[in-house]
Design a protein around this motif. Structure first.
Motif, PDB file in Angstrom:
ATOM      1  N   ASP A 468       0.850  -1.233  -0.087  1.00 53.19           N
ATOM      2  CA  ASP A 468      -0.089  -0.138  -0.043  1.00 53.19           C
ATOM      3  C   ASP A 468       1.024   1.051  -0.012  1.00 53.19           C
ATOM      4  O   ASP A 468       0.379   2.231   0.764  1.00 53.19           O
ATOM      5  CB  ASP A 468      -1.026   0.022   1.046  1.00 53.19           C
ATOM      6  CG  ASP A 468      -1.886  -1.222   1.248  1.00 53.19           C
ATOM      7  OD1 ASP A 468      -2.413  -1.336  -0.129  1.00 53.19           O
ATOM      8  OD2 ASP A 468      -2.126  -1.745   2.307  1.00 53.19           O
ATOM      9  N   GLY A 469       2.089   1.168  -0.726  1.00 51.50           N
ATOM     10  CA  GLY A 469       2.882   2.241  -0.741  1.00 51.50           C
ATOM     11  C   GLY A 469       3.852   2.428   0.222  1.00 51.50           C
ATOM     12  O   GLY A 469       4.961   3.421   0.305  1.00 51.50           O
ATOM     13  N   TRP A 470       3.675   1.722   1.412  1.00 51.80           N
ATOM     14  CA  TRP A 470       4.352   1.867   2.705  1.00 51.80           C
ATOM     15  C   TRP A 470       5.750   0.822   2.448  1.00 51.80           C
ATOM     16  O   TRP A 470       5.602  -0.575   2.172  1.00 51.80           O
ATOM     17  CB  TRP A 470       3.899   1.530   3.702  1.00 51.80           C
ATOM     18  CG  TRP A 470       2.866   2.346   4.404  1.00 51.80           C
ATOM     19  CD1 TRP A 470       1.318   2.643   3.943  1.00 51.80           C
ATOM     20  CD2 TRP A 470       3.091   3.864   4.886  1.00 51.80           C
ATOM     21  NE1 TRP A 470       0.862   3.643   4.480  1.00 51.80           N
ATOM     22  CE2 TRP A 470       1.686   4.536   5.085  1.00 51.80           C
ATOM     23  CE3 TRP A 470       4.233   4.247   5.710  1.00 51.80           C
ATOM     24  CZ2 TRP A 470       1.956   5.593   5.749  1.00 51.80           C
ATOM     25  CZ3 TRP A 470       4.172   5.423   6.073  1.00 51.80           C
ATOM     26  CH2 TRP A 470       3.060   6.087   6.330  1.00 51.80           C
ATOM     27  N   LEU A 471       6.848   1.142   2.640  1.00 46.36           N
ATOM     28  CA  LEU A 471       8.087   0.381   2.579  1.00 46.36           C
ATOM     29  C   LEU A 471       8.189  -0.303   4.027  1.00 46.36           C
ATOM     30  O   LEU A 471       8.196   0.486   5.178  1.00 46.36           O
ATOM     31  CB  LEU A 471       9.369   1.210   2.311  1.00 46.36           C
ATOM     32  CG  LEU A 471      10.502   0.449   2.521  1.00 46.36           C
ATOM     33  CD1 LEU A 471      10.958  -0.735   1.624  1.00 46.36           C
ATOM     34  CD2 LEU A 471      11.954   1.449   2.476  1.00 46.36           C
ATOM     35  N   HIS A 472       7.926  -1.526   3.992  1.00 49.26           N
ATOM     36  CA  HIS A 472       8.671  -2.140   5.455  1.00 49.26           C
ATOM     37  C   HIS A 472      10.083  -2.245   5.480  1.00 49.26           C
ATOM     38  O   HIS A 472      10.502  -3.139   5.067  1.00 49.26           O
ATOM     39  CB  HIS A 472       7.709  -3.479   5.321  1.00 49.26           C
ATOM     40  CG  HIS A 472       6.170  -3.467   5.659  1.00 49.26           C
ATOM     41  ND1 HIS A 472       5.639  -3.867   6.456  1.00 49.26           N
ATOM     42  CD2 HIS A 472       5.424  -2.896   4.598  1.00 49.26           C
ATOM     43  CE1 HIS A 472       4.348  -3.517   6.537  1.00 49.26           C
ATOM     44  NE2 HIS A 472       4.007  -3.109   5.311  1.00 49.26           N
ATOM     45  N   THR A 473      10.537  -1.453   6.537  1.00 45.91           N
ATOM     46  CA  THR A 473      12.048  -1.355   6.767  1.00 45.91           C
ATOM     47  C   THR A 473      12.578  -2.681   7.301  1.00 45.91           C
ATOM     48  O   THR A 473      13.865  -2.688   6.897  1.00 45.91           O
ATOM     49  CB  THR A 473      12.263   0.076   7.425  1.00 45.91           C
ATOM     50  OG1 THR A 473      11.884  -0.267   8.817  1.00 45.91           O
ATOM     51  CG2 THR A 473      11.619   1.146   6.783  1.00 45.91           C
ATOM     52  N   GLY A 474      11.906  -3.225   7.873  1.00 44.56           N
ATOM     53  CA  GLY A 474      12.757  -4.267   8.825  1.00 44.56           C
ATOM     54  C   GLY A 474      13.511  -3.895   9.971  1.00 44.56           C
ATOM     55  O   GLY A 474      14.320  -4.150  10.535  1.00 44.56           O
ATOM     56  N   ASP A 475      13.176  -2.256  10.396  1.00 44.66           N
ATOM     57  CA  ASP A 475      13.986  -1.758  11.360  1.00 44.66           C
ATOM     58  C   ASP A 475      12.927  -1.839  12.324  1.00 44.66           C
ATOM     59  O   ASP A 475      11.775  -1.363  12.239  1.00 44.66           O
ATOM     60  CB  ASP A 475      14.476  -0.383  10.824  1.00 44.66           C
ATOM     61  CG  ASP A 475      15.895  -0.490  10.283  1.00 44.66           C
ATOM     62  OD1 ASP A 475      16.404  -1.827  10.161  1.00 44.66           O
ATOM     63  OD2 ASP A 475      16.100   0.230   9.400  1.00 44.66           O
TER      64      ASP A 475
END
Length: 612
Positions: A468-475
């Motif tokens: 949905d346009g959001w980057l899941h950073t893994g941070d």
């Protein structure tokens, strides 16, 4: 009509909303207790009505001082031209060409190693000659060009040449092995790769692993060397190729590959210019601003804040080859009257360790990111060198920085990685994707003009990481009520011991400030009972008498017992690991440490050979 000055109107409204006469020049949210988050929202509403402003959400938290509010009001009233590229300068090539036309004789690039300087027009001519050579190979808009070179005029001539032609630049770390180089060239789909002339052996080795790709040295023979480009005469100023759009890919940057093969992050012209413009505006860059690039340009940090940000405003850049120039850092700052630079935290400790002396009076600030900057380190550095360090946070997927501590220095928040830059928005979510309130730790998500649209030839990874346009950073991190973000750890680095979450930085921070400890790194290892145990590798100063038990004791004085390390490994007791392993950007490679520890256990468990 209100004929009072904007400053008087601002002061009057602020005192009414906040209920204190202390609101005025010098006041900020950090210094004025009455200026709470709720009052800040109320104040912005009153100001928007009084001055007919349309204050965007991403601007709200940045307007956190009297001076910032006044500057914003005056800028909106005067409707000045933004620091970012104009509408017609929506690509890197277009911006570069526009600056060369508008500021032909202004200084642009300085290369101390080569003892060369270029004006905007002069370097545009060099890039135009490089573009002519690239075109002779039949490269067309949208094709990939791999460049395996250190920082220097040849790298940047082909960098801007690629963007003038609409090629997709793939910069590659020259220190990679032949197999690693070949993988990136093959994965990118490039038909041409240019190597620095000093990398003839690497080119030959990579050539044996690749088919259908031309691998050339950038020298006089190929026509891509600096002497050949300069000898090409005045080819005129090449205009950007027709049809290049802001959302077209501008570059593919490969991640460090700490797990499996590296992934190619596709970044558009919009991504690069949005981040560069946000940083230029954040720090008040202007036509006379001069930056210095000491970070490698095969990473985005070097490309953005110390090259494209000054390009946005018609400034100039000093380009150093890389870490080999560390010892001359302050000399270069002084000699070229540099205003801003960007470094990794490890660089700051190097300057302190070697006792390098500052002699300039020009440097206004240092931008720092790429790994956690310990508060103790920042304080020591600033006390010694009297220059503010601005910590930020970002990923390859966000082009460069996504957050930055507020400027000027008095507005910084200790321990924070900063607030969201205007080019993106951020939030913290739980495991189910629900937005968490301030103070609760979860995964950091980012979306905005600087965020990649995906990974090269990896649709499944793109779908997983971008939702949905959001980057899941893994941070992992958290946000406070004023919008400041705090970094905890990579999800991959999180240690879960007996159901308790332990962040490596918590363990490492326990030893910082100890004079005997040079650096350390914590990571999780498998444990049959607890799931994971904390393991700590430590580098001590020569001659230190500290032992493993001493390290555990020091940790126990600073952190909870369950966070203290089990196994402690002192580097000076090893015969195969003199330094903590680090990647090209000086990030500690915890995966490599984990593998080393597993091998160390196996060696220790092997029986001693019998004596005949």
């Amino acid at each position: 009509m209100n004929h009072a000055s904007p400053q008087d109107q601002l002061q009057q409204l602020g005192r009414q909303v906040l209920g204190t006469e202390a609101f005025g020049p010098g006041a900020s949210m950090a210094s004025l207790g009455a200026w709470t988050s709720l009052k800040h929202v109320q104040l912005l509403g009153r100001l928007a009505e009084a001055f007919d402003l349309d204050i965007e959400l991403e601007e709200a938290y940045r307007l956190d001082s009297f001076e910032r509010l006044l500057q914003y009001i005056e800028q909106q009233s005067e409707a000045p031209a933004p620091a970012a590229a104009d509408a017609g300068e929506s690509t890197i090539g277009a911006l570069f060409a526009a600056r060369a036309q508008a500021l032909p004789e202004a200084p642009f690039l300085i290369f101390p190693k080569e003892d060369s300087r270029y004006t905007y027009r002069g370097f545009h001519q060099l890039a135009s000659a490089a573009a002519a050579r690239l075109s002779s190979h039949g490269l067309r808009r949208g094709e990939r060009l791999c460049v395996v070179m250190p920082n220097g005029p040849e790298f940047l001539a082909h960098y801007f040449a690629a963007h003038l032609l609409g090629l997709v630049l793939v910069p590659i770390n020259p220190a990679l092995t032949a197999a690693e180089l070949a993988y990136i060239v093959r994965d990118s789909g490039a038909r041409l790769a240019l190597f620095d002339r000093q990398l003839a052996a690497a080119r030959e080795a990579a050539a044996g692993l690749l088919d259908g790709v031309r691998l050339l040295l950038a020298d006089a023979t190929s026509g891509h060397g600096i002497e050949a480009l300069q000898a090409g005469g005045d080819t005129g100023l090449l205009a950007p190729a027709a049809g290049i759009a802001a959302d077209d890919p501008a570059g593919i940057l490969y991640t460090s590959g700490t797990t499996g093969h590296p992934k190619g992050v596709v970044l558009s012209h919009r991504n690069f210019l949005a981040d560069a413009a946000a940083l230029a505006q954040w720090f008040g860059f202007e036509p006379g601003t001069r930056t210095m690039c000491i970070l490698p340009m095969f990473h985005n940090n070097g490309q953005v804040i110390t090259l494209l940000s000054p390009l946005q405003v018609g400034g100039s850049s000093v380009i150093l080859e890389g870490r080999s120039a560390l010892m001359s850092f302050w000399k270069m700052i002084d000699q070229h009257q540099v205003h801003w630079t960007s470094v990794m935290p490890a660089f700051l400790s190097t300057f302190l360790e070697f006792g390098l002396k500052r002699t300039d009076q020009s440097l206004r600030g240092i931008v720092c990111g790429g790994q956690v900057l310990l508060e103790e380190m920042r304080n020591r550095f600033e006390a010694r060198y009297q220059v503010p360090v601005f910590e930020g946070y970002g990923l390859t997927e966000t082009t460069s920085f996504s957050t930055m501590n507020r400027h000027p220095a008095a507005l910084r928040r200790s321990g924070s990685i900063g607030v969201a830059l205007p080019c993106n928005e951020m939030k913290v979510v739980d495991e189910d994707g629900r937005t968490l309130p301030p103070g609760q730790t979860g995964e950091i998500l980012i979306r905005g003009g600087n965020v990649t649209r995906g990974y090269h030839h990896l649709p499944e990874v793109t779908e997983r990481r971008l939702q949905d346009g959001w980057l899941h950073t893994g941070d992992h991190g958290w946000q406070d009520a004023e919008g400041h973000f705090y970094f905890a750890t990579r999800l991959d680095d999180l240690i879960i011991k007996g159901g308790e979450n332990i962040y490596p930085a918590e363990v490492e921070n326990a030893l910082h400030g100890c004079a005997d400890v040079v650096e350390c790194a914590a990571f999780g290892i498998a444990d049959a009972l607890l799931g994971q145990e904390v393991c700590l590798y430590v580098k001590l100063v020569p001659g230190s008498t500290l032992g493993e038990d001493d390290i555990r004791r020091l940790c126990g004085e600073r952190i909870a017992r369950y966070k203290c390390p089990g196994p402690v490994v002192l580097l000076h007791t090893l015969d195969d690991l003199p330094e903590l392993p680090k990647g090209p950007t000086r990030k500690i490679l915890r995966r490599a440490l984990r593998e080393h520890y597993e091998a160390l256990l196996q060696r220790r468990q092997q029986p001693e050979p019998a004596i005949a």
